[in-house]
Design an enzyme around this catalytic site. Structure first.
Site, short mmCIF file in Angstrom:
data_model
loop_
_atom_site.label_atom_id
_atom_site.label_comp_id
_atom_site.label_asym_id
_atom_site.label_seq_id
_atom_site.Cartn_x
_atom_site.Cartn_y
_atom_site.Cartn_z
N ARG A 24 50.10 25.30 -7.22
CA ARG A 24 51.46 24.54 -6.94
C ARG A 24 52.44 24.68 -7.81
NH1 ARG A 24 49.38 20.29 -6.26
NH2 ARG A 24 48.95 20.68 -4.14
N LYS A 74 49.88 21.00 -16.18
CA LYS A 74 49.74 21.03 -14.93
C LYS A 74 49.77 21.88 -14.41
CE LYS A 74 47.51 19.64 -10.72
NZ LYS A 74 47.25 18.33 -9.52
N ASP A 120 51.28 23.74 1.96
CA ASP A 120 49.36 23.36 1.93
C ASP A 120 49.04 23.81 1.10
OD1 ASP A 120 48.06 22.66 4.19
OD2 ASP A 120 47.39 25.24 4.56
N GLU A 149 49.59 20.53 12.25
CA GLU A 149 48.63 21.30 11.05
C GLU A 149 47.64 21.51 11.77
OE1 GLU A 149 47.35 20.85 7.01
OE2 GLU A 149 49.34 19.61 6.26
N THR A 187 55.98 16.04 2.67
CA THR A 187 54.46 15.87 2.70
C THR A 187 54.12 14.30 2.76
OG1 THR A 187 52.75 15.62 0.83
CG2 THR A 187 54.98 15.30 -0.34
N SER A 188 53.02 14.40 2.79
CA SER A 188 52.61 12.75 3.36
C SER A 188 51.79 12.68 1.48
CB SER A 188 51.36 12.74 4.18
OG SER A 188 50.34 13.42 3.65
N GLY A 220 51.29 12.66 -4.71
CA GLY A 220 50.99 13.63 -5.87
C GLY A 220 51.39 14.84 -5.56
P1 ITT Z 1 50.63 16.83 2.75
O1 ITT Z 1 50.77 16.04 4.02
O2 ITT Z 1 51.80 17.81 2.51
O3 ITT Z 1 50.13 17.91 4.33
P2 ITT Z 1 47.64 16.56 2.28
O4 ITT Z 1 47.17 15.57 1.12
O5 ITT Z 1 47.03 16.87 3.93
O6 ITT Z 1 49.06 17.05 2.43
P3 ITT Z 1 47.46 19.53 2.59
O7 ITT Z 1 46.18 19.98 3.90
O8 ITT Z 1 47.80 20.42 1.23
O9 ITT Z 1 47.19 18.02 2.08
O10 ITT Z 1 45.54 19.23 1.68
C1 ITT Z 1 45.65 20.16 0.50
C2 ITT Z 1 44.02 19.10 -0.24
O11 ITT Z 1 43.48 19.84 -0.39
C3 ITT Z 1 44.87 18.09 -0.94
O12 ITT Z 1 44.52 16.71 0.46
C4 ITT Z 1 43.46 17.57 -1.92
O13 ITT Z 1 42.48 17.12 -1.76
C5 ITT Z 1 42.98 18.89 -2.09
N1 ITT Z 1 43.92 19.32 -3.49
C6 ITT Z 1 45.12 20.34 -2.89
N2 ITT Z 1 46.29 20.72 -3.95
C7 ITT Z 1 45.76 20.01 -5.28
C8 ITT Z 1 45.51 19.68 -7.18
O14 ITT Z 1 46.71 20.30 -7.16
N3 ITT Z 1 44.86 18.94 -7.26
C9 ITT Z 1 43.79 18.24 -6.68
N4 ITT Z 1 43.24 18.80 -5.48
C10 ITT Z 1 44.29 19.01 -4.59
#
Ligand code: ITT
Length: 183
Positions: free
Chosen positions: A169, A163, A65, A36, A7-8, A11
């Protein structure tokens, strides 16, 4: 067990490590971006990500995701959450929701696990609503504007262990941990 988490998003890595470390698993963030595809579901994105990583990474790998689905916006940002966060952010969502009485929303997470080329998917959801204003400094992404059902604090106001107990998650990765069993 040593598990690589591709993951990038630091958080996500922090939350998953907080959940799995007490169960005896070492979570190592892996900076291995995977394509993706534009897809209708989180599951499709995860399945395709695992397939791509299968040829590149050895050992046990997880990916995640996730997205925020808002009823009044017909499920937006949903599978476009990462893009929406980068472009309009929490303030943009609050603007789109200005005056809306129907504020129901849910987070969804699909966690993917690959062990020696075999793959499994686990899902988790968290119901709640979009607040009227941003609250809290913790977490990441849309946390400051999401109030989980039955709680008075936004995700951004909750300690990570709380949380994880109620989040999309936390639920998806708890199912994954249960599948792995005791290391
Ligand atoms: P990856 O490299 O894991 O893909 P990403 O940040 O791009 O990291 P996603 O493609 O899954 O992750 O995008 C989901 C977005 O939804 C993420 O960037 C957040 O803005 C939001 N999101 C997902 N889970 C969240 C959480 O627990 N709390 C707040 N925002 C969340």
């Amino acid at each position: 067990m040593r598990i690589q988490f591709a993951t990038s998003n630091k958080g996500k890595a922090f939350e998953v490590a907080a959940l799995l470390a007490p169960l005896g698993h070492e979570v190592v963030q892996l900076h291995e971006p995977y394509p993706e595809p534009q897809a209708d579901t989180l599951q499709e994105v995860v399945a395709s990500g695992l397939e791509w990583l299968a040829g590149k990474v050895e050992g046990t790998v997880m990916i995640d995701d996730s997205g925020l689905f808002i009823d009044a916006l017909k499920g937006f940002p949903g599978v476009f959450s990462a893009h929406a966060y980068k472009t309009i952010g929490c303030d943009g969502i609050l603007r789109l929701m200005e005056g809306a009485e129907e504020r129901r929303a849910r987070f969804e997470c699909c966690a993917g696990l690959m062990i020696e080329g075999k793959c499994w998917l686990f899902t988790g959801e968290s119901e709640g609503e979009i607040t009227g204003e941003s609250r809290g400094k913790g977490g990441f992404g849309f946390d400051p504007i999401f109030l989980p059902s039955g709680m008075s604090q936004t995700f951004a106001e909750l300690p990570v262990d709380v949380k994880n107990r109620v989040s999309h998650r936390g639920r998806a990765f708890s199912a994954l941990a249960q599948f792995l069993g005791v290391p």
